[in-house]
Design a protein around this motif. Structure first.
Motif, mmCIF file in Angstrom:
data_model
loop_
_atom_site.group_PDB
_atom_site.id
_atom_site.type_symbol
_atom_site.label_atom_id
_atom_site.label_comp_id
_atom_site.label_asym_id
_atom_site.label_seq_id
_atom_site.Cartn_x
_atom_site.Cartn_y
_atom_site.Cartn_z
ATOM 1 N N THR A 66 -17.773 2.560 6.859
ATOM 2 C CA THR A 66 -18.145 3.211 8.106
ATOM 3 C C THR A 66 -18.367 2.138 9.178
ATOM 4 O O THR A 66 -18.486 0.942 8.869
ATOM 5 C CB THR A 66 -19.440 4.025 7.939
ATOM 6 O OG1 THR A 66 -20.521 3.113 7.650
ATOM 7 C CG2 THR A 66 -19.305 5.036 6.803
ATOM 8 N N ILE A 67 -18.458 2.559 10.431
ATOM 9 C CA ILE A 67 -18.726 1.612 11.515
ATOM 10 C C ILE A 67 -20.058 0.904 11.270
ATOM 11 O O ILE A 67 -20.179 -0.312 11.475
ATOM 12 C CB ILE A 67 -18.736 2.330 12.873
ATOM 13 C CG1 ILE A 67 -17.327 2.823 13.221
ATOM 14 C CG2 ILE A 67 -19.261 1.413 13.973
ATOM 15 C CD1 ILE A 67 -17.249 3.627 14.498
ATOM 16 N N GLU A 68 -21.048 1.651 10.800
ATOM 17 C CA GLU A 68 -22.362 1.069 10.548
ATOM 18 C C GLU A 68 -22.295 0.039 9.426
ATOM 19 O O GLU A 68 -22.947 -1.021 9.509
ATOM 20 C CB GLU A 68 -23.363 2.171 10.196
ATOM 21 C CG GLU A 68 -23.695 3.133 11.321
ATOM 22 C CD GLU A 68 -22.590 4.143 11.606
ATOM 23 O OE1 GLU A 68 -22.600 4.717 12.701
ATOM 24 O OE2 GLU A 68 -21.704 4.328 10.727
ATOM 25 N N GLU A 69 -21.516 0.315 8.391
ATOM 26 C CA GLU A 69 -21.369 -0.647 7.287
ATOM 27 C C GLU A 69 -20.632 -1.901 7.743
ATOM 28 O O GLU A 69 -20.979 -3.017 7.340
ATOM 29 C CB GLU A 69 -20.627 0.021 6.126
ATOM 30 C CG GLU A 69 -21.473 1.056 5.393
ATOM 31 C CD GLU A 69 -20.669 1.886 4.409
ATOM 32 O OE1 GLU A 69 -21.257 2.394 3.448
ATOM 33 O OE2 GLU A 69 -19.437 2.050 4.621
ATOM 34 N N ASP A 71 -20.627 -3.127 10.827
ATOM 35 C CA ASP A 71 -21.568 -3.893 11.654
ATOM 36 C C ASP A 71 -22.596 -4.621 10.802
ATOM 37 O O ASP A 71 -22.987 -5.753 11.108
ATOM 38 C CB ASP A 71 -22.277 -2.957 12.635
ATOM 39 C CG ASP A 71 -21.385 -2.530 13.789
ATOM 40 O OD1 ASP A 71 -20.381 -3.224 14.061
ATOM 41 O OD2 ASP A 71 -21.682 -1.486 14.409
ATOM 42 N N ALA A 72 -23.035 -3.990 9.717
ATOM 43 C CA ALA A 72 -24.038 -4.625 8.854
ATOM 44 C C ALA A 72 -23.467 -5.873 8.182
ATOM 45 O O ALA A 72 -24.129 -6.915 8.112
ATOM 46 C CB ALA A 72 -24.534 -3.631 7.804
ATOM 47 N N SER A 75 -23.150 -8.876 10.534
ATOM 48 C CA SER A 75 -24.383 -9.181 11.272
ATOM 49 C C SER A 75 -24.531 -10.661 11.617
ATOM 50 O O SER A 75 -25.167 -11.008 12.620
ATOM 51 C CB SER A 75 -25.609 -8.704 10.479
ATOM 52 O OG SER A 75 -25.663 -9.343 9.211
ATOM 53 N N LYS A 80 -17.753 -9.907 18.961
ATOM 54 C CA LYS A 80 -17.312 -8.536 18.753
ATOM 55 C C LYS A 80 -15.836 -8.549 18.357
ATOM 56 O O LYS A 80 -14.998 -9.085 19.088
ATOM 57 C CB LYS A 80 -17.484 -7.721 20.036
ATOM 58 C CG LYS A 80 -18.912 -7.671 20.559
ATOM 59 C CD LYS A 80 -19.836 -6.918 19.627
ATOM 60 C CE LYS A 80 -21.231 -6.808 20.233
ATOM 61 N NZ LYS A 80 -22.177 -6.117 19.311
ATOM 62 N N TYR A 86 -11.762 -2.428 13.566
ATOM 63 C CA TYR A 86 -12.644 -1.377 13.059
ATOM 64 C C TYR A 86 -11.833 -0.198 12.533
ATOM 65 O O TYR A 86 -12.170 0.389 11.496
ATOM 66 C CB TYR A 86 -13.601 -0.918 14.159
ATOM 67 C CG TYR A 86 -14.818 -1.791 14.299
ATOM 68 C CD1 TYR A 86 -16.050 -1.386 13.794
ATOM 69 C CD2 TYR A 86 -14.744 -3.025 14.926
ATOM 70 C CE1 TYR A 86 -17.176 -2.182 13.917
ATOM 71 C CE2 TYR A 86 -15.870 -3.836 15.055
ATOM 72 C CZ TYR A 86 -17.083 -3.407 14.549
ATOM 73 O OH TYR A 86 -18.195 -4.209 14.657
ATOM 74 N N GLN A 90 -12.058 0.968 8.519
ATOM 75 C CA GLN A 90 -12.529 2.319 8.222
ATOM 76 C C GLN A 90 -11.534 3.070 7.334
ATOM 77 O O GLN A 90 -11.903 4.027 6.657
ATOM 78 C CB GLN A 90 -12.750 3.111 9.508
ATOM 79 C CG GLN A 90 -13.983 2.679 10.288
ATOM 80 C CD GLN A 90 -14.149 3.466 11.557
ATOM 81 O OE1 GLN A 90 -14.708 4.561 11.577
ATOM 82 N NE2 GLN A 90 -13.632 2.916 12.650
#
Length: 210
Positions: A66-69, A71-72, A75, A80, A86, A90
């Protein structure tokens, strides 16, 4: 990017090829298949068993993120990465899908190494490890690689990478360089594709899926 991946997924479904599970289960791998299973289709239950076995043996990450995964995992990367990056991760975390539609997309049986197991995309965790090495060497003063360069493929014949930016961009050029040369005064990093989508599309059209 998604349109290109859709095409690749459909071609991969039409042309017989090893999915990730069968790639590791074959006689040259862990040899987990029974003789009758080599000739016949595997049951969903057996696919699930083998998928878990391969994940444990190979320490495989999630096959898509996922996008959140994303980004994590990124980190510690201070830039960017582009939108097309992305979109790619995904759909597949170092792998690409076989077919489209309603499937168990958490199962590696529905993915393959693109374009082949010997020169495939890195999982995002693997890519971050290599980025860490490059950044470490940069901080030590003997790497010529810019700190925004992010690796996607790493083999004996070199590293393919994209560039991040302070503000997220739609795309990035794809660069190629040799890891052994990063401290050389004659270090060169060449643009080999205008963007990541073009690289994925070209690798598909080069006959790698036939």
């Amino acid at each position: 990017m998604n349109d290109v991946i859709d095409i690749i997924a459909l071609v991969a479904k039409q042309n017989p090829r090893d999915n990730v599970v069968e790639h590791y289960c074959c006689p040259n791998g862990y040899n987990l298949l029974k003789p009758e299973e080599i000739k016949n289709r595997l049951s969903p239950e057996r696919i699930g068993e083998l998928n878990q076995e391969i994940i444990l043996r190979q320490h495989l990450p999630a096959p898509r993120l996922t996008i959140e995964e994303i980004d994590a995992i990124l980190s510690d990367y201070p830039y960017k990465l582009p939108v097309e990056f992305y979109n790619l991760y995904q759909r597949g975390n170092g792998v690409l899908p076989i077919g489209l539609g309603d499937k168990d997309w958490n199962c590696y049986y529905n993915y393959f190494y693109f374009p082949d197991p010997e020169m495939s995309l890195l999982s995002l965790g693997e890519a971050m490890k290599i980025y860490g090495y490059l950044f470490k060497y940069l901080n030590e003063g003997w790497s010529k690689v810019e700190p925004n360069i992010f690796p996607l493929i790493s083999t004996e014949v070199g590293i393919w990478a994209i560039g991040g930016s302070n503000i997220q961009q739609p795309t990035s050029a794809v660069f190629h360089f040799h890891a052994d040369d990063i401290s050389s005064e004659n270090f060169q990093m060449k643009i080999v594709w205008n963007n990541l989508t073009e690289m994925i599309s070209d690798r598909c059209s080069d006959g790698n899926l036939d």
